[in-house]
Design a protein around this motif. Structure first.
Motif, PDB file in Angstrom:
ATOM      1  N   ARG A 112       0.647  -1.095   0.052  1.00  0.00           N
ATOM      2  CA  ARG A 112      -0.112  -0.114   0.096  1.00  0.00           C
ATOM      3  C   ARG A 112       0.802   1.289   0.041  1.00  0.00           C
ATOM      4  O   ARG A 112       1.959   1.158   0.893  1.00  0.00           O
ATOM      5  CB  ARG A 112      -0.911  -0.030   1.331  1.00  0.00           C
ATOM      6  CG  ARG A 112      -2.021   1.269   1.230  1.00  0.00           C
ATOM      7  CD  ARG A 112      -2.733   1.154   2.292  1.00  0.00           C
ATOM      8  NE  ARG A 112      -2.080   1.559   3.761  1.00  0.00           N
ATOM      9  CZ  ARG A 112      -2.620   1.395   4.792  1.00  0.00           C
ATOM     10  NH1 ARG A 112      -3.819   1.026   5.185  1.00  0.00           N
ATOM     11  NH2 ARG A 112      -1.803   1.749   5.918  1.00  0.00           N
ATOM     12  N   VAL A 113       0.626   2.107  -0.774  1.00  0.00           N
ATOM     13  CA  VAL A 113       1.311   3.263  -0.798  1.00  0.00           C
ATOM     14  C   VAL A 113       0.347   4.620  -0.726  1.00  0.00           C
ATOM     15  O   VAL A 113      -0.654   4.820  -1.395  1.00  0.00           O
ATOM     16  CB  VAL A 113       2.168   3.445  -2.352  1.00  0.00           C
ATOM     17  CG1 VAL A 113       2.832   4.802  -2.363  1.00  0.00           C
ATOM     18  CG2 VAL A 113       3.048   2.412  -2.747  1.00  0.00           C
ATOM     19  N   MET A 114       0.740   5.268   0.049  1.00  0.00           N
ATOM     20  CA  MET A 114       0.019   6.785   0.377  1.00  0.00           C
ATOM     21  C   MET A 114       0.840   7.772   0.213  1.00  0.00           C
ATOM     22  O   MET A 114       1.924   7.905   0.410  1.00  0.00           O
ATOM     23  CB  MET A 114      -0.356   6.892   1.971  1.00  0.00           C
ATOM     24  CG  MET A 114      -1.114   5.501   2.439  1.00  0.00           C
ATOM     25  SD  MET A 114      -2.918   5.413   1.958  1.00  0.00           S
ATOM     26  CE  MET A 114      -3.549   6.907   2.867  1.00  0.00           C
ATOM     27  N   PHE A 115       0.040   8.875  -0.392  1.00  0.00           N
ATOM     28  CA  PHE A 115       0.458  10.192  -0.797  1.00  0.00           C
ATOM     29  C   PHE A 115      -0.352  11.048  -0.290  1.00  0.00           C
ATOM     30  O   PHE A 115      -1.407  11.570  -0.501  1.00  0.00           O
ATOM     31  CB  PHE A 115       0.475  10.410  -2.506  1.00  0.00           C
ATOM     32  CG  PHE A 115       1.035  11.550  -2.947  1.00  0.00           C
ATOM     33  CD1 PHE A 115       2.462  11.674  -3.295  1.00  0.00           C
ATOM     34  CD2 PHE A 115       0.345  12.607  -3.489  1.00  0.00           C
ATOM     35  CE1 PHE A 115       3.158  12.650  -3.541  1.00  0.00           C
ATOM     36  CE2 PHE A 115       1.194  13.812  -3.812  1.00  0.00           C
ATOM     37  CZ  PHE A 115       2.418  13.933  -4.041  1.00  0.00           C
ATOM     38  N   GLY A 116       0.328  11.657   1.089  1.00  0.00           N
ATOM     39  CA  GLY A 116      -0.267  12.439   1.714  1.00  0.00           C
ATOM     40  C   GLY A 116      -1.463  11.741   2.277  1.00  0.00           C
ATOM     41  O   GLY A 116      -1.399  10.736   3.067  1.00  0.00           O
ATOM     42  N   THR A 121      -2.038   3.629  -4.363  1.00  0.00           N
ATOM     43  CA  THR A 121      -2.142   2.339  -4.637  1.00  0.00           C
ATOM     44  C   THR A 121      -2.209   1.348  -3.715  1.00  0.00           C
ATOM     45  O   THR A 121      -1.246   1.410  -2.738  1.00  0.00           O
ATOM     46  CB  THR A 121      -1.186   1.858  -5.858  1.00  0.00           C
ATOM     47  OG1 THR A 121      -1.385   0.746  -6.588  1.00  0.00           O
ATOM     48  CG2 THR A 121       0.144   1.761  -5.201  1.00  0.00           C
ATOM     49  N   ALA A 122      -2.891   0.297  -4.193  1.00  0.00           N
ATOM     50  CA  ALA A 122      -2.808  -0.990  -3.008  1.00  0.00           C
ATOM     51  C   ALA A 122      -2.777  -2.201  -4.080  1.00  0.00           C
ATOM     52  O   ALA A 122      -3.524  -2.536  -4.878  1.00  0.00           O
ATOM     53  CB  ALA A 122      -4.152  -1.015  -1.969  1.00  0.00           C
ATOM     54  N   ILE A 123      -1.936  -2.887  -3.627  1.00  0.00           N
ATOM     55  CA  ILE A 123      -1.513  -4.199  -4.562  1.00  0.00           C
ATOM     56  C   ILE A 123      -1.377  -5.258  -3.641  1.00  0.00           C
ATOM     57  O   ILE A 123      -0.944  -5.437  -2.680  1.00  0.00           O
ATOM     58  CB  ILE A 123      -0.371  -4.169  -5.275  1.00  0.00           C
ATOM     59  CG1 ILE A 123      -0.185  -2.786  -6.305  1.00  0.00           C
ATOM     60  CG2 ILE A 123       0.010  -5.499  -6.304  1.00  0.00           C
ATOM     61  CD1 ILE A 123       1.174  -2.733  -6.853  1.00  0.00           C
ATOM     62  N   ASN A 148      -0.794  11.383 -11.513  1.00  0.00           N
ATOM     63  CA  ASN A 148      -1.599  12.631 -11.247  1.00  0.00           C
ATOM     64  C   ASN A 148      -2.289  12.434  -9.916  1.00  0.00           C
ATOM     65  O   ASN A 148      -3.252  12.594  -9.414  1.00  0.00           O
ATOM     66  CB  ASN A 148      -3.025  12.611 -12.300  1.00  0.00           C
ATOM     67  CG  ASN A 148      -2.616  13.115 -13.454  1.00  0.00           C
ATOM     68  OD1 ASN A 148      -1.753  14.115 -13.933  1.00  0.00           O
ATOM     69  ND2 ASN A 148      -3.311  12.325 -14.628  1.00  0.00           N
ATOM     70  N   LEU A 149      -1.230  12.478  -8.953  1.00  0.00           N
ATOM     71  CA  LEU A 149      -1.485  12.562  -7.515  1.00  0.00           C
ATOM     72  C   LEU A 149      -1.463  13.981  -7.208  1.00  0.00           C
ATOM     73  O   LEU A 149      -0.406  14.877  -7.522  1.00  0.00           O
ATOM     74  CB  LEU A 149      -0.483  11.691  -6.736  1.00  0.00           C
ATOM     75  CG  LEU A 149      -0.360  10.298  -7.117  1.00  0.00           C
ATOM     76  CD1 LEU A 149       0.779   9.700  -6.207  1.00  0.00           C
ATOM     77  CD2 LEU A 149      -1.702   9.431  -6.400  1.00  0.00           C
ATOM     78  N   LEU A 150      -2.283  14.347  -6.596  1.00  0.00           N
ATOM     79  CA  LEU A 150      -2.467  15.984  -6.186  1.00  0.00           C
ATOM     80  C   LEU A 150      -1.837  16.138  -4.875  1.00  0.00           C
ATOM     81  O   LEU A 150      -2.014  15.492  -3.938  1.00  0.00           O
ATOM     82  CB  LEU A 150      -3.911  16.387  -6.069  1.00  0.00           C
ATOM     83  CG  LEU A 150      -4.174  17.774  -5.774  1.00  0.00           C
ATOM     84  CD1 LEU A 150      -3.738  18.544  -6.732  1.00  0.00           C
ATOM     85  CD2 LEU A 150      -5.828  17.790  -5.408  1.00  0.00           C
ATOM     86  N   LEU A 158       5.127  10.566   1.749  1.00  0.00           N
ATOM     87  CA  LEU A 158       5.221   9.276   0.967  1.00  0.00           C
ATOM     88  C   LEU A 158       5.238   8.266   1.948  1.00  0.00           C
ATOM     89  O   LEU A 158       6.160   8.100   2.407  1.00  0.00           O
ATOM     90  CB  LEU A 158       6.074   9.348   0.017  1.00  0.00           C
ATOM     91  CG  LEU A 158       6.166   8.212  -1.081  1.00  0.00           C
ATOM     92  CD1 LEU A 158       4.866   8.206  -1.670  1.00  0.00           C
ATOM     93  CD2 LEU A 158       7.491   8.190  -1.827  1.00  0.00           C
ATOM     94  N   GLN A 159       4.384   7.462   1.962  1.00  0.00           N
ATOM     95  CA  GLN A 159       4.186   6.220   2.844  1.00  0.00           C
ATOM     96  C   GLN A 159       4.260   5.057   2.195  1.00  0.00           C
ATOM     97  O   GLN A 159       3.202   4.823   1.570  1.00  0.00           O
ATOM     98  CB  GLN A 159       3.146   6.277   4.001  1.00  0.00           C
ATOM     99  CG  GLN A 159       3.314   5.084   4.951  1.00  0.00           C
ATOM    100  CD  GLN A 159       2.053   5.159   5.899  1.00  0.00           C
ATOM    101  OE1 GLN A 159       0.921   4.751   5.304  1.00  0.00           O
ATOM    102  NE2 GLN A 159       2.008   5.854   6.934  1.00  0.00           N
ATOM    103  N   LEU A 160       5.262   4.056   2.316  1.00  0.00           N
ATOM    104  CA  LEU A 160       5.255   2.729   1.796  1.00  0.00           C
ATOM    105  C   LEU A 160       5.003   1.753   2.980  1.00  0.00           C
ATOM    106  O   LEU A 160       5.457   1.911   3.958  1.00  0.00           O
ATOM    107  CB  LEU A 160       6.511   2.466   1.067  1.00  0.00           C
ATOM    108  CG  LEU A 160       7.194   3.495   0.119  1.00  0.00           C
ATOM    109  CD1 LEU A 160       8.513   2.921  -0.219  1.00  0.00           C
ATOM    110  CD2 LEU A 160       6.116   3.714  -1.066  1.00  0.00           C
TER     111      LEU A 160
END
Length: 210
Positions: A112-116, A121-123, A148-150, A158-160
């Motif tokens: 899981r990747v968080m942008f703010g 995305t989650a895979i 296109n991440l705002l 950025l969190q992995l």
């Protein structure tokens, strides 16, 4: 003549502002420096694991147990409010694929990747590319791209996060750059060319008049 020169200068300035440079804003996205740019919780490994590296020798991996996301790797990115960004990274999951192309070992995993505050995305159950009979050998990584991440502030976390039971899943060459959709189209470049041509014509006329 002076008014023409001012107009040309204004056009050039506007074009320059509209042509921002695109560069990776992630520090040590290849994990080769190990300079503390990433903040890691327990369960992550940054270094040479003998597999999972797309370039160089190091990668970032986690063997945290799932199915929840409880282990994190984070970095605060300098962003521009209202700007959109493209995220990419290379991913590899432990496992073994037999000579017939079917998995011999395919383990539960998740990324899981968080942008703010937004989910980038989650895979789940990312397939391995390892065709060796040795699970520790590894295979080629696969690139994942999210566009296109705002950015909603001047700094974005950025969190992995990931899990893999019972082995590991690996990140490498993490990149966040200005979104392709926001890079000026060729029409803007044509505008710059016209402005330069106009400037050259003005100089030629002035030289001829003298």
């Amino acid at each position: 003549m002076k008014s023409v020169m001012r107009l040309v200068a204004a056009v050039l300035l506007a074009a320059a502002v509209a042509l921002p440079a695109s560069a990776n804003i992630v520090r040590d996205g290849s994990f080769e420096l190990g300079d503390g740019a990433w903040e890691l919780t327990e369960g992550w490994f940054l270094g040479d694991a003998g597999r999972g590296a797309h370039s160089g020798v190091n990668s970032l991996s986690t063997g945290c147990l799932g199915p929840g996301f409880s282990c994190f790797a984070t970095q605060v990115l300098p962003t521009t409010t209202g700007q959109r960004y493209d995220l990419s990274f290379w991913l590899y999951a432990d496992g073994v694929i037999g000579p017939d192309g079917f998995p011999i070992f395919q383990f539960d995993n998740g990324v899981r990747v968080m942008f703010g505050d937004a989910l980038a995305t989650a895979i789940y159950n990312f397939p391995t590319t390892n065709t060796s009979t040795d699970i520790l050998t590894g295979g080629p990584s696969t690139q994942v791209i999210v566009r296109n991440l705002l950015a909603t502030s001047t700094s974005t976390i950025l969190q992995l996060s990931g899990y893999h039971d019972p082995s590991g899943i690996f990140f490498d060459d993490v990149s966040v750059e200005l979104a392709v959709s926001q890079i000026p189209e060729p029409g803007t470049l044509s505008l710059v060319g016209m402005a330069l041509g106009c400037l050259g014509l003005c100089r030629w006329r002035r030289a001829r008049a003298t």
